[in-house]
Motif scaffolding. Structure first.
Motif, short mmCIF file in Angstrom:
data_model
loop_
_atom_site.label_atom_id
_atom_site.label_comp_id
_atom_site.label_asym_id
_atom_site.label_seq_id
_atom_site.Cartn_x
_atom_site.Cartn_y
_atom_site.Cartn_z
N VAL A 103 36.41 13.38 34.29
CA VAL A 103 36.18 13.12 32.84
C VAL A 103 34.94 12.42 32.53
N LEU A 104 34.16 12.94 31.77
CA LEU A 104 32.97 12.24 31.42
C LEU A 104 33.31 11.89 29.95
N ALA A 105 32.60 10.52 29.63
CA ALA A 105 32.64 10.34 28.02
C ALA A 105 30.99 10.40 27.95
N ILE A 106 30.76 10.94 26.79
CA ILE A 106 29.51 11.25 26.21
C ILE A 106 29.23 10.93 24.84
N SER A 107 28.14 10.33 24.56
CA SER A 107 28.07 10.01 23.21
C SER A 107 26.41 10.02 22.54
N GLY A 108 26.10 10.38 21.48
CA GLY A 108 24.99 10.56 20.98
C GLY A 108 24.52 9.96 19.73
N ALA A 109 23.15 9.98 19.41
CA ALA A 109 22.87 9.44 18.09
C ALA A 109 23.33 10.44 17.22
N ASP A 110 24.13 11.20 17.14
CA ASP A 110 24.86 12.16 16.08
C ASP A 110 26.12 11.39 15.77
N LEU A 113 31.64 11.25 19.69
CA LEU A 113 31.88 10.81 21.13
C LEU A 113 32.56 12.18 21.57
N ARG A 114 31.96 12.72 23.06
CA ARG A 114 32.71 13.86 23.33
C ARG A 114 33.29 13.46 24.85
N LEU A 115 34.63 13.97 25.14
CA LEU A 115 34.84 13.93 26.42
C LEU A 115 35.00 15.21 27.31
N PHE A 116 34.48 15.26 28.32
CA PHE A 116 33.94 16.57 28.93
C PHE A 116 34.47 16.56 30.23
N ASP A 117 35.38 17.61 30.57
CA ASP A 117 36.01 17.91 31.67
C ASP A 117 35.25 18.46 32.72
N MET A 118 35.09 18.04 33.93
CA MET A 118 34.22 18.38 34.94
C MET A 118 34.67 19.75 35.67
N SER A 119 35.98 19.86 35.63
CA SER A 119 36.53 21.22 36.36
C SER A 119 36.26 22.46 35.37
N SER A 120 36.57 22.33 34.03
CA SER A 120 36.56 23.52 33.22
C SER A 120 35.02 23.68 32.39
N LEU A 121 34.14 22.47 32.59
CA LEU A 121 33.11 22.47 32.14
C LEU A 121 32.99 22.46 30.67
N LYS A 122 33.94 21.82 30.17
CA LYS A 122 34.36 22.15 28.46
C LYS A 122 34.71 20.69 27.83
N VAL A 123 34.51 20.53 26.62
CA VAL A 123 34.70 19.32 26.03
C VAL A 123 36.34 19.31 25.65
N VAL A 124 36.91 18.36 25.99
CA VAL A 124 38.38 18.39 25.98
C VAL A 124 38.96 17.24 24.70
N GLY A 125 37.99 16.55 24.19
CA GLY A 125 38.59 15.45 23.38
C GLY A 125 37.36 14.63 22.70
N GLY A 126 37.58 13.89 21.88
CA GLY A 126 36.63 13.04 21.26
C GLY A 126 36.53 13.13 19.66
N GLY A 127 35.56 12.94 19.18
CA GLY A 127 35.39 13.19 17.62
C GLY A 127 34.38 12.40 17.01
#
Length: 226
Positions: A103-110, A113-127
Motif C-alpha cells: 500500500v502506497l501513501a500518496i499526497s499532493g498539492a491538492d 491523501l490517497r492510499l493506493f493498493d498495489m495489487s488492485s491498482l486502486k485507491v482504497v483510502g484517504g481523503g
C-alpha cells in the motif's frame, strides 16, 4: 542511492525528468549506465521496493507511474506492464510505503491523501486534509518507521500528524507541530525524515528535531542550521 547492485539517480530540469540507472562496479571506472527513461513532466517523487522490483514515479502534474524492473533492465518499451494514471489534482509532494510492497501513501498539492493498493491498482483510502490546513497547502509527506502514522509538512511551517487504521485505511488526526513564531514562522516545510522516536523537520536553513514517541505534545529536542 545504491539499491541491490544498482544506482539510480534523478535529474530534474525545467522541462522534464530523467531517471538514470547505473550498474555499480568495484571502482568508479567499472560503473556504467544501463538504462535511461525520460518523462514528459518533471519528476517530483521517486520510490522503489526493498528488492527494486518496481520503480514508482510521481510527477509535477500529479501522475503516478509504476515501472517494472524488467522494463528497465531488459530495455523493453513501456507498454501494458507500465501503469500510468493521473491521481492528483496538482504536484505530487509525498510518496511512501504505508505497507511495504502493498500500500502506497500518496499526497499532493491538492491537499488530498490517497492510499493506493498495489495489487488492485486502486485507491482504497484517504481523503481531504483541508479542514486542518487552515488555508495552507501540503508541501511534503513521510510515513514513520512503524507504518502507522503519516506526517505532513505544510506551506505555512507546520507539521500535521495522522494515524492510519490499516484495516479500513482511514486517517485520524493526532496533532499539529508548530515550528514557532520566530524566523521560521510561515516558512514552508521542505523535508521530513525519521530516526528511532524522532522526526527531523527541514524548514528554510534549519533542521528541527522533535521527539514523537507519544501520541500528543511532541517535544522539540534539538535544532541546527545548515
Amino acid at each position: 542511492m545504491n539499491k541491490v547492485g544498482m544506482m539510480w539517480s534523478l535529474v530534474d530540469t525545467e522541462c522534464f525528468g530523467t531517471l538514470t540507472f547505473w550498474k555499480m562496479g568495484e571502482s568508479y571506472e567499472d560503473t556504467e549506465r544501463v538504462a535511461k527513461l525520460d518523462f514528459e513532466q518533471r519528476i517530483s517523487r521517486l520510490l522503489t521496493d526493498k528488492e527494486s522490483k518496481v520503480f514508482i514515479v510521481g510527477t509535477d502534474d500529479g501522475e503516478l507511474q509504476i515501472i517494472p524492473r524488467e522494463v528497465v533492465l531488459d530495455k523493453k518499451p513501456l507498454g501494458e506492464s507500465h501503469y500510468r494514471n493521473k491521481l492528483l489534482g496538482g504536484r505530487m509532494v509525498g510518496l511512501a510505503w504505508m505497507v511495504e510492497g502493498k500500500v502506497l501513501a500518496i499526497s499532493g498539492a491538492d491537499n488530498f491523501l490517497r492510499l493506493f493498493d498495489m495489487s488492485s491498482l486502486k485507491v482504497v483510502g484517504g481523503g481531504s486534509l483541508n479542514k486542518r490546513l487552515e488555508g495552507s497547502t501540503l508541501s511534503t509527506m513521510e510515513v514513520d518507521q512503524t507504518g502507522s502514522r503519516i506526517f505532513f509538512g505544510t506551506s505555512k511551517g507546520t507539521v500535521m500528524c495522522y494515524r492510519v487504521n490499516t484495516e479500513n485505511f482511514q486517517p485520524a488526526f493526532l496533532y499539529t507541530i508548530s515550528l514557532g513564531s520566530g524566523v521560521l514562522a510561515g516558512t514552508p516545510v521542505t523535508a521530513l525524515s525519521f530516526s528511532h522516536e524522532n522526526v527531523f523537520v527541514g524548514c528554510g536553513s534549519q533542521v528541527l528535531v522533535y521527539n514523537v514517541a507519544g501520541t500528543k505534545d511532541p517535544k522539540n529536542v534539538y535544532f541546527f542550521g545548515i
